[in-house]
Each structure stands twice: as C-alpha cells, then as structure tokens.
Design a protein around this motif. Structure first.
Motif, short mmCIF file in Angstrom:
data_model
loop_
_atom_site.label_atom_id
_atom_site.label_comp_id
_atom_site.label_asym_id
_atom_site.label_seq_id
_atom_site.Cartn_x
_atom_site.Cartn_y
_atom_site.Cartn_z
N PRO A 106 0.81 -1.22 0.00
CA PRO A 106 0.00 0.00 0.00
C PRO A 106 0.84 1.28 0.00
O PRO A 106 0.46 2.28 -0.59
CB PRO A 106 -0.83 -0.10 1.27
N ASN A 107 1.99 1.24 0.67
CA ASN A 107 2.87 2.41 0.70
C ASN A 107 3.40 2.76 -0.69
O ASN A 107 3.61 3.93 -0.99
CB ASN A 107 4.03 2.18 1.67
N GLU A 108 3.58 1.76 -1.52
CA GLU A 108 4.03 1.99 -2.91
C GLU A 108 2.95 2.75 -3.68
O GLU A 108 3.25 3.68 -4.44
CB GLU A 108 4.33 0.66 -3.58
N ASP A 160 3.51 6.46 -5.19
CA ASP A 160 3.30 6.70 -6.62
C ASP A 160 2.28 7.80 -6.84
O ASP A 160 2.43 8.64 -7.74
CB ASP A 160 2.85 5.42 -7.33
N ASN A 161 1.22 7.81 -6.05
CA ASN A 161 0.19 8.83 -6.20
C ASN A 161 0.72 10.21 -5.82
O ASN A 161 0.43 11.20 -6.50
CB ASN A 161 -1.04 8.47 -5.37
N VAL A 162 1.51 10.29 -4.76
CA VAL A 162 2.11 11.56 -4.36
C VAL A 162 3.01 12.07 -5.49
O VAL A 162 2.95 13.25 -5.86
CB VAL A 162 2.89 11.42 -3.04
N ASP A 163 3.84 11.19 -6.05
CA ASP A 163 4.71 11.58 -7.16
C ASP A 163 3.90 12.10 -8.35
O ASP A 163 4.25 13.12 -8.96
CB ASP A 163 5.58 10.41 -7.62
N LYS A 164 2.81 11.41 -8.67
CA LYS A 164 1.96 11.81 -9.79
C LYS A 164 1.38 13.20 -9.55
O LYS A 164 1.43 14.06 -10.44
CB LYS A 164 0.83 10.80 -9.97
N LEU A 165 0.87 13.44 -8.36
CA LEU A 165 0.24 14.73 -8.07
C LEU A 165 1.26 15.86 -7.98
O LEU A 165 0.98 16.98 -8.41
CB LEU A 165 -0.59 14.63 -6.79
N GLN A 166 2.45 15.57 -7.48
CA GLN A 166 3.49 16.60 -7.43
C GLN A 166 3.92 16.97 -8.84
O GLN A 166 4.19 18.14 -9.13
CB GLN A 166 4.68 16.12 -6.61
N SER A 167 3.95 16.00 -9.72
CA SER A 167 4.30 16.27 -11.12
C SER A 167 3.19 17.06 -11.81
O SER A 167 3.46 17.96 -12.61
CB SER A 167 4.55 14.95 -11.85
N ARG A 168 1.96 16.73 -11.52
CA ARG A 168 0.81 17.36 -12.16
C ARG A 168 0.62 18.80 -11.69
O ARG A 168 0.23 19.67 -12.47
CB ARG A 168 -0.45 16.56 -11.86
N TYR A 169 0.85 19.05 -10.41
CA TYR A 169 0.59 20.37 -9.83
C TYR A 169 1.88 20.98 -9.29
O TYR A 169 2.19 20.82 -8.11
CB TYR A 169 -0.47 20.28 -8.73
N PRO A 170 2.60 21.68 -10.15
CA PRO A 170 3.85 22.31 -9.70
C PRO A 170 3.59 23.21 -8.49
O PRO A 170 2.61 23.94 -8.43
CB PRO A 170 4.29 23.14 -10.92
N GLY A 171 4.45 23.10 -7.52
CA GLY A 171 4.29 23.88 -6.29
C GLY A 171 3.37 23.23 -5.28
O GLY A 171 3.17 23.73 -4.19
N GLY A 172 2.78 22.08 -5.65
CA GLY A 172 1.95 21.33 -4.72
C GLY A 172 0.57 21.92 -4.47
O GLY A 172 -0.08 21.58 -3.50
N VAL A 173 0.11 22.80 -5.36
CA VAL A 173 -1.19 23.44 -5.18
C VAL A 173 -2.09 23.07 -6.36
O VAL A 173 -1.68 23.17 -7.52
CB VAL A 173 -1.04 24.98 -5.10
#
Length: 101
Positions: free
Chosen positions: A68-70, A74-87
C-alpha cells in the motif's frame, strides 16, 4: 486464479470499495445539501465509513500483492508532477501532460 490472482480478495475489493465510498458520499451529500447536522455523531459515522473504505482498499492491495505504501508514494509523485508547487490548479487538472496517468 490460474494467473496467480487472488480472486476472492479481488472481488471483495472491487465490489466493496464502491459501496463503502457511496455510503461515505451519501452522508457527505446529506450534510452539505440536505441539512443533516454536522455533528460528532455524523463525523463518527463518516470515520467508520472511511475505515470500511480503507479495509476494502487494503483487500485490493493484498489481492494484487502490492505494498500500500508503494501506491501512496506513486500517487504523491503523480500529483506533485501534475501540480507544480503542490497546489491544485484547474488548468493543470484539465490540461495534463501526455504521460500523466
């Protein structure tokens, strides 16, 4: 099953997740749009529904033999890539990069 799939867990997860997510969503809808009280009792009910969602989600992880941690990482990486600056930004949500999954 011949491919190594854990069919009972896969079915349990696949059928259980949408049902529990629906129960959670239904209560949120009633609180936000139908005037149901935002009370500790209803917060406790929401908490229980989230626990049920988590249980079925873990069944899916076990069925697929995935940590589950994987999935979370992976989801955190995807969202950080999608939303620069984390917003969150509606533009990036609607105009995704070609390799965005």
């Amino acid at each position: 099953e011949n491919s190594g799939a854990n069919v009972p867990r896969l079915l349990t997860s696949g059928i259980g997740l949408p049902g529990e997510a629906g129960e959670y969503s239904e209560l949120v809808k009633k609180i936000l749009f139908h005037g149901k009280e935002y009370s500790q009792e209803n917060i406790d009910k929401l908490k229980k529904e989230l626990g049920d969602v988590a249980w079925y989600w873990i069944q899916g992880c076990l069925a697929l033999n995935i940590d589950p941690n994987e999935i979370i990482a992976d989801n955190v990486d995807k969202l950080q890539s999608r939303y620069p600056g984390g917003v969150f930004d509606a533009y990036y949500a609607e105009n995704r990069q070609e390799n965005d999954r």
